[in-house]
Write a protein that holds these residues in place. Structure first.
Motif, PDB file in Angstrom:
ATOM      1  N   GLU A  43       0.836  -1.193   0.000  1.00 33.36           N
ATOM      2  CA  GLU A  43       0.000   0.000   0.000  1.00 33.36           C
ATOM      3  C   GLU A  43       0.876   1.250   0.000  1.00 33.36           C
ATOM      4  OE1 GLU A  43      -3.894  -1.747   2.369  1.00 33.36           O
ATOM      5  OE2 GLU A  43      -2.759  -0.085   3.197  1.00 33.36           O
ATOM      6  N   ARG A  44       0.276   2.333  -0.489  1.00 30.57           N
ATOM      7  CA  ARG A  44       0.999   3.591  -0.495  1.00 30.57           C
ATOM      8  C   ARG A  44       1.200   4.086   0.937  1.00 30.57           C
ATOM      9  NH1 ARG A  44      -0.434   7.482  -5.278  1.00 30.57           N
ATOM     10  NH2 ARG A  44      -2.511   7.462  -4.338  1.00 30.57           N
ATOM     11  N   GLU A  45       2.367   4.611   1.192  1.00 27.88           N
ATOM     12  CA  GLU A  45       2.775   5.013   2.547  1.00 27.88           C
ATOM     13  C   GLU A  45       3.194   6.486   2.536  1.00 27.88           C
ATOM     14  OE1 GLU A  45       6.554   4.017   5.565  1.00 27.88           O
ATOM     15  OE2 GLU A  45       6.575   3.371   3.479  1.00 27.88           O
ATOM     16  N   GLY A  46       2.699   7.256   3.481  1.00 27.45           N
ATOM     17  CA  GLY A  46       3.138   8.634   3.629  1.00 27.45           C
ATOM     18  C   GLY A  46       4.447   8.662   4.386  1.00 27.45           C
ATOM     19  N   VAL A  47       5.457   9.366   3.854  1.00 25.56           N
ATOM     20  CA  VAL A  47       6.759   9.355   4.509  1.00 25.56           C
ATOM     21  C   VAL A  47       7.137  10.696   5.133  1.00 25.56           C
ATOM     22  CG1 VAL A  47       7.640   7.480   3.099  1.00 25.56           C
ATOM     23  CG2 VAL A  47       8.027   9.817   2.352  1.00 25.56           C
ATOM     24  N   SER A  48       6.634  11.788   4.559  1.00 21.11           N
ATOM     25  CA  SER A  48       7.027  13.085   5.098  1.00 21.11           C
ATOM     26  C   SER A  48       6.070  14.166   4.609  1.00 21.11           C
ATOM     27  CB  SER A  48       8.452  13.449   4.657  1.00 21.11           C
ATOM     28  OG  SER A  48       8.873  14.668   5.219  1.00 21.11           O
ATOM     29  N   CYS A  49       5.918  15.225   5.404  1.00 17.77           N
ATOM     30  CA  CYS A  49       5.140  16.367   4.949  1.00 17.77           C
ATOM     31  C   CYS A  49       5.687  17.647   5.566  1.00 17.77           C
ATOM     32  CB  CYS A  49       3.654  16.212   5.253  1.00 17.77           C
ATOM     33  SG  CYS A  49       3.202  16.189   6.994  1.00 17.77           S
ATOM     34  N   ILE A  50       5.318  18.774   4.925  1.00 14.17           N
ATOM     35  CA  ILE A  50       5.725  20.084   5.415  1.00 14.17           C
ATOM     36  C   ILE A  50       4.489  20.964   5.445  1.00 14.17           C
ATOM     37  CG2 ILE A  50       6.459  20.758   3.072  1.00 14.17           C
ATOM     38  CD1 ILE A  50       8.620  22.531   4.449  1.00 14.17           C
ATOM     39  N   SER A  51       4.283  21.625   6.568  1.00 16.42           N
ATOM     40  CA  SER A  51       3.083  22.411   6.782  1.00 16.42           C
ATOM     41  C   SER A  51       3.205  23.794   6.156  1.00 16.42           C
ATOM     42  CB  SER A  51       2.816  22.551   8.282  1.00 16.42           C
ATOM     43  OG  SER A  51       1.710  23.381   8.514  1.00 16.42           O
ATOM     44  N   HIS A  52       2.115  24.276   5.537  1.00 18.69           N
ATOM     45  CA  HIS A  52       2.146  25.606   4.923  1.00 18.69           C
ATOM     46  C   HIS A  52       2.159  26.703   5.982  1.00 18.69           C
ATOM     47  CE1 HIS A  52      -2.095  25.663   6.040  1.00 18.69           C
ATOM     48  NE2 HIS A  52      -2.085  26.949   5.799  1.00 18.69           N
ATOM     49  N   ARG A  53       1.597  26.402   7.174  1.00 20.59           N
ATOM     50  CA  ARG A  53       1.428  27.440   8.197  1.00 20.59           C
ATOM     51  C   ARG A  53       2.755  27.918   8.748  1.00 20.59           C
ATOM     52  NH1 ARG A  53      -3.086  28.270  11.345  1.00 20.59           N
ATOM     53  NH2 ARG A  53      -1.770  28.209  13.195  1.00 20.59           N
ATOM     54  N   ARG A  56       6.317  23.431   9.716  1.00 17.29           N
ATOM     55  CA  ARG A  56       6.535  22.285  10.591  1.00 17.29           C
ATOM     56  C   ARG A  56       6.648  21.025   9.756  1.00 17.29           C
ATOM     57  NH1 ARG A  56       2.396  21.633  15.462  1.00 17.29           N
ATOM     58  NH2 ARG A  56       2.627  23.889  15.255  1.00 17.29           N
ATOM     59  N   LEU A  57       7.523  20.137  10.184  1.00 13.21           N
ATOM     60  CA  LEU A  57       7.836  18.935   9.408  1.00 13.21           C
ATOM     61  C   LEU A  57       7.332  17.682  10.112  1.00 13.21           C
ATOM     62  CD1 LEU A  57      11.568  19.829   8.634  1.00 13.21           C
ATOM     63  CD2 LEU A  57       9.530  20.514   7.366  1.00 13.21           C
ATOM     64  N   TYR A  58       7.082  16.662   9.319  1.00 14.71           N
ATOM     65  CA  TYR A  58       6.738  15.342   9.857  1.00 14.71           C
ATOM     66  C   TYR A  58       7.490  14.290   9.051  1.00 14.71           C
ATOM     67  CZ  TYR A  58       4.354  10.946  10.444  1.00 14.71           C
ATOM     68  OH  TYR A  58       4.107   9.627  10.668  1.00 14.71           O
ATOM     69  N   TYR A  59       7.960  13.263   9.755  1.00 12.94           N
ATOM     70  CA  TYR A  59       8.601  12.118   9.101  1.00 12.94           C
ATOM     71  C   TYR A  59       8.037  10.837   9.686  1.00 12.94           C
ATOM     72  CZ  TYR A  59      12.060  15.597   7.691  1.00 12.94           C
ATOM     73  OH  TYR A  59      12.679  16.702   7.166  1.00 12.94           O
ATOM     74  N   SER A  60       7.835   9.851   8.846  1.00 18.55           N
ATOM     75  CA  SER A  60       7.462   8.539   9.355  1.00 18.55           C
ATOM     76  C   SER A  60       8.671   7.908  10.037  1.00 18.55           C
ATOM     77  CB  SER A  60       6.967   7.643   8.225  1.00 18.55           C
ATOM     78  OG  SER A  60       8.041   7.336   7.349  1.00 18.55           O
ATOM     79  N   ASN A  61       8.409   6.951  10.897  1.00 19.33           N
ATOM     80  CA  ASN A  61       9.503   6.296  11.615  1.00 19.33           C
ATOM     81  C   ASN A  61      10.465   5.601  10.665  1.00 19.33           C
ATOM     82  OD1 ASN A  61       8.662   7.107  14.152  1.00 19.33           O
ATOM     83  ND2 ASN A  61       7.363   5.302  14.442  1.00 19.33           N
ATOM     84  N   SER A  62       9.956   5.160   9.534  1.00 19.45           N
ATOM     85  CA  SER A  62      10.787   4.404   8.600  1.00 19.45           C
ATOM     86  C   SER A  62      11.863   5.263   7.924  1.00 19.45           C
ATOM     87  CB  SER A  62       9.916   3.730   7.546  1.00 19.45           C
ATOM     88  OG  SER A  62       9.184   4.695   6.826  1.00 19.45           O
ATOM     89  N   VAL A  63      11.682   6.596   7.914  1.00 20.11           N
ATOM     90  CA  VAL A  63      12.645   7.467   7.227  1.00 20.11           C
ATOM     91  C   VAL A  63      13.259   8.521   8.142  1.00 20.11           C
ATOM     92  CG1 VAL A  63      11.361   7.136   5.080  1.00 20.11           C
ATOM     93  CG2 VAL A  63      11.004   9.219   6.413  1.00 20.11           C
ATOM     94  N   LYS A  64      12.768   8.621   9.366  1.00 20.76           N
ATOM     95  CA  LYS A  64      13.245   9.654  10.282  1.00 20.76           C
ATOM     96  C   LYS A  64      14.748   9.530  10.486  1.00 20.76           C
ATOM     97  CE  LYS A  64      10.337  10.516  13.439  1.00 20.76           C
ATOM     98  NZ  LYS A  64       9.481  10.397  14.636  1.00 20.76           N
TER      99      LYS A  64
END
Length: 125
Positions: A43-53, A56-64
């Motif tokens: 399945e498709r997995e989300g790995v990272s995102c960046i907030s427009h506000r 702020r960053l987010y990383y999944s545990n698999s790529v952190k």
């Protein structure tokens, strides 16, 4: 409104790649941007995102600790720097844009309105 993902390729384990996500028709700064990946048979997995506000960053545990997401406002581009690549990182990588003004970016697929076409990353010796 279009997203163009590029930068994939073949790399040896331990190597690096930088993916780019270029937007046309809108300003990336106004959107939360995420990178997803889908390996064959998974399945498709989300790995990272960046907030427009607030960026702020987010990383999944698999790529952190190995991947870094960043945004270049002047180039209207979001990057995913991938270091210490492992065979398990082999997948098609997609960037996506979420136009809803959330408090924090998410890597839930349902949130994303616009998707790039995907770029293949293969990690193999």
């Amino acid at each position: 409104v279009q997203l163009q993902a590029s930068g994939g390729g073949l790399v040896q384990p331990g190597g690096s790649l930088r993916l780019s996500c270029v937007a046309s028709g809108f300003t990336l700064d106004d959107f939360d941007i995420a990178w997803f990946r889908q390996a064959r048979g998974k399945e498709r997995e989300g790995v990272s995102c960046i907030s427009h506000r607030d960026g702020r960053l987010y990383y999944s545990n698999s790529v952190k600790g190995r991947f870094t997401i960043s945004r270049d406002k002047a180039m209207n581009t979001v990057y995913l720097q991938m270091d210490s690549l492992e065979p398990e990182d082999t997948a098609v990588y997609y960037c996506a844009a979420d136009g809803f003004k959330r408090q924090q970016c998410t890597v839930e697929e349902y949130a994303y309105d616009y998707w790039g076409q995907g770029t293949l990353v293969t990690v193999s010796s």
